[in-house]
Design an enzyme around this catalytic site. Structure first.
Site, short mmCIF file in Angstrom:
data_model
loop_
_atom_site.label_atom_id
_atom_site.label_comp_id
_atom_site.label_asym_id
_atom_site.label_seq_id
_atom_site.Cartn_x
_atom_site.Cartn_y
_atom_site.Cartn_z
N SER A 112 0.82 -1.21 0.00
CA SER A 112 0.00 0.00 0.00
C SER A 112 0.85 1.25 0.00
O SER A 112 0.35 2.34 -0.27
CB SER A 112 -0.85 0.05 1.26
OG SER A 112 -1.56 -1.14 1.44
N HIS A 127 -1.26 -2.89 -7.15
CA HIS A 127 -1.97 -2.53 -5.93
C HIS A 127 -3.48 -2.72 -6.14
O HIS A 127 -4.13 -1.87 -6.73
CB HIS A 127 -1.62 -1.08 -5.56
CG HIS A 127 -2.19 -0.63 -4.26
ND1 HIS A 127 -2.40 0.70 -3.96
CD2 HIS A 127 -2.58 -1.32 -3.16
CE1 HIS A 127 -2.90 0.79 -2.74
NE2 HIS A 127 -3.03 -0.41 -2.24
N GLU A 161 -3.97 -0.12 -9.10
CA GLU A 161 -2.99 0.97 -9.23
C GLU A 161 -1.67 0.29 -9.59
O GLU A 161 -1.15 -0.53 -8.82
CB GLU A 161 -2.89 1.70 -7.88
CG GLU A 161 -2.26 3.06 -7.94
CD GLU A 161 -2.27 3.76 -6.57
OE1 GLU A 161 -2.28 3.08 -5.52
OE2 GLU A 161 -2.25 5.00 -6.56
N ASN A 199 -3.30 6.03 -1.44
CA ASN A 199 -3.16 6.23 0.01
C ASN A 199 -2.61 7.59 0.37
O ASN A 199 -2.77 8.05 1.50
CB ASN A 199 -2.33 5.10 0.61
CG ASN A 199 -3.16 3.84 0.70
OD1 ASN A 199 -4.29 3.88 1.18
ND2 ASN A 199 -2.65 2.74 0.19
P1 NAI Z 1 -3.05 -9.78 6.18
O1 NAI Z 1 -2.36 -9.64 7.48
O2 NAI Z 1 -4.52 -9.97 6.14
O3 NAI Z 1 -2.40 -11.02 5.37
C1 NAI Z 1 -1.03 -11.25 5.25
C2 NAI Z 1 -0.79 -12.73 5.04
O4 NAI Z 1 0.59 -12.96 4.75
C3 NAI Z 1 -1.15 -13.60 6.26
O5 NAI Z 1 -1.99 -14.65 5.86
C4 NAI Z 1 0.23 -14.09 6.73
O6 NAI Z 1 0.17 -15.37 7.35
C5 NAI Z 1 0.98 -14.13 5.42
N1 NAI Z 1 2.44 -14.15 5.58
C6 NAI Z 1 3.21 -13.51 6.48
N2 NAI Z 1 4.53 -13.80 6.29
C7 NAI Z 1 4.57 -14.66 5.24
C8 NAI Z 1 5.62 -15.34 4.57
N3 NAI Z 1 6.87 -15.19 4.94
N4 NAI Z 1 5.30 -16.15 3.52
C9 NAI Z 1 4.02 -16.31 3.14
N5 NAI Z 1 2.97 -15.69 3.74
C10 NAI Z 1 3.25 -14.88 4.78
O7 NAI Z 1 -2.59 -8.51 5.31
P2 NAI Z 1 -3.37 -7.81 4.08
O8 NAI Z 1 -4.35 -6.82 4.61
O9 NAI Z 1 -3.83 -8.88 3.14
O10 NAI Z 1 -2.18 -6.97 3.42
C11 NAI Z 1 -1.23 -7.54 2.59
C12 NAI Z 1 -0.56 -6.46 1.76
O11 NAI Z 1 -1.56 -5.81 0.95
C13 NAI Z 1 0.10 -5.35 2.59
O12 NAI Z 1 1.26 -4.93 1.93
C14 NAI Z 1 -0.96 -4.26 2.59
O13 NAI Z 1 -0.41 -2.99 2.76
C15 NAI Z 1 -1.54 -4.42 1.20
N6 NAI Z 1 -2.91 -3.92 1.01
C16 NAI Z 1 -3.87 -4.11 1.97
C17 NAI Z 1 -5.16 -3.63 1.76
C18 NAI Z 1 -6.24 -3.86 2.76
O14 NAI Z 1 -7.34 -3.29 2.60
N7 NAI Z 1 -6.03 -4.68 3.78
C19 NAI Z 1 -5.54 -2.90 0.52
C20 NAI Z 1 -4.46 -2.85 -0.46
C21 NAI Z 1 -3.19 -3.31 -0.18
#
Ligand code: NAI
Length: 285
Positions: A120, A141, A153, A191
């Site tokens: 993000s 993104h 994006e 963002n």
């Molecule tokens: P989340 O915390 O829901 O999911 C992250 C996942 O990655 C978890 O399932 C975790 O177990 C896994 N993980 C952690 N370390 C790992 C590894 N070494 N190998 C494989 N899997 C691993 O996070 P979320 O919200 O899905 O965010 C992910 C990315 O997307 C971040 O960079 C965030 O900034 C971005 N993002 C999030 C949005 C949102 O609305 N939540 C919107 C757009 C982008």
């Protein structure tokens, strides 16, 4: 280059949606997470969301089954990376975690594989610097919830080449999305504009300007926003919002991006929004 085989790293809020839309668009997807329980949880969510699309007659039962059959899972990044033409990383918004992953993927994946991040706010140029292929590293993104939101994006790092950008723009269109190309600056466009608004809504709450419900109602009815900034923060995840504001604050060096202390307090309490059942609003059940 037509992209047929994709790996998605991280099956959380964003990763499971990203795997879903690729599989629905006919691509083979390998979803990677750190353990089998998390992978099963992610798959369960994908099935549930595909079912919802069948009920709403967005897709047929046959299309759902075909999409499901295209998704496999593994806990091995090396295994997933070795086969993929495109890898989309969607792990937590911490540069240290992303660095480790991009270094492993750079070793494991064929040299023409595109490495994309769903970050993000973290600089794509910085992430590209963890690899020996900065011209093949790009930001892809997606927005939350991924199957519903039209925007991708597409962020070019300093070294990202035209061929990589074109491939990702074309693929995004084939997913039924609208890609928009932007340059690599903290928070990109989405963002940079959204987070200061959410942060200001949290300051308004902290200072007692109004209750959470009232703040959101003003923005919905007065500014025609489909959802209020506090409900949106709960949907994104308050830890994710805090992480993005910290990047904006540090990398743009301007105090107008300082995260509201109340946001820090909620994150410290584990009140992370919808995913934890409580944020600015409650999500019992
Ligand atoms: P989340 O915390 O829901 O999911 C992250 C996942 O990655 C978890 O399932 C975790 O177990 C896994 N993980 C952690 N370390 C790992 C590894 N070494 N190998 C494989 N899997 C691993 O996070 P979320 O919200 O899905 O965010 C992910 C990315 O997307 C971040 O960079 C965030 O900034 C971005 N993002 C999030 C949005 C949102 O609305 N939540 C919107 C757009 C982008």
């Amino acid at each position: 280059m037509r992209i047929e085989r994709i790996a998605v790293i991280g099956g959380g809020t964003m990763g499971n949606g990203i795997a879903h839309v690729f599989a629905q668009a006919g691509r083979r997807v390998t979803l990677v997470d750190t353990n089998q329980d998390l992978l099963e949880k992610a798959l369960g969510l994908i099935f549930k969301n595909l079912d919802r699309q069948v009920k709403k007659e967005v897709i047929s039962l046959g299309e759902k089954e075909a999409a499901v059959s295209r998704i496999s899972t593994t806990t091995s990044m090396e295994e997933a990376g070795a086969e993929a033409q495109l890898i989309v990383e969607a792990v937590p918004e911490e540069v240290g975690i992303k660095e480790k992953i991009f270094r492993v993927l750079d070793e494991a994946a064929p040299e023409d594989t595109i490495l994309a991040s769903n970050t993000s706010s973290i600089s794509i140029t910085r992430i590209a610097g963890f690899t020996r292929r900065p011209h093949k590293v790009i930001g892809m993104h997606f927005m939350n919830p991924v199957p519903v939101m039209k925007l991708v994006e597409v962020i070019r790092g300093l070294a990202t080449d035209d061929a990589t950008t074109e491939t990702v723009m074309t693929l995004s269109r084939e997913l039924g999305k609208t890609p928009v190309e932007v340059n690599d600056f903290p928070g990109f466009v989405s963002n940079r504009v959204l987070m200061p608004m959410i942060n200001e809504a949290v300051f308004a709450l902290m200072e007692g300007v109004a209750e959470a419900e009232a703040i959101d109602t003003v923005m919905k009815l007065g500014m025609a926003h489909p959802m209020g900034p506090l409900a949106l923060a709960d949907l994104i995840g308050l830890d994710v919002c805090l992480g993005i504001l910290e990047v904006l604050h540090r990398d743009l060096g301007d105090d107008r991006y300082r995260p509201c202390p109340l946001l820090r307090k909620y994150v410290a309490a584990g009140w992370l929004g919808r995913k934890s059942g409580r944020g600015f609003f409650s999500y019992d059940g």
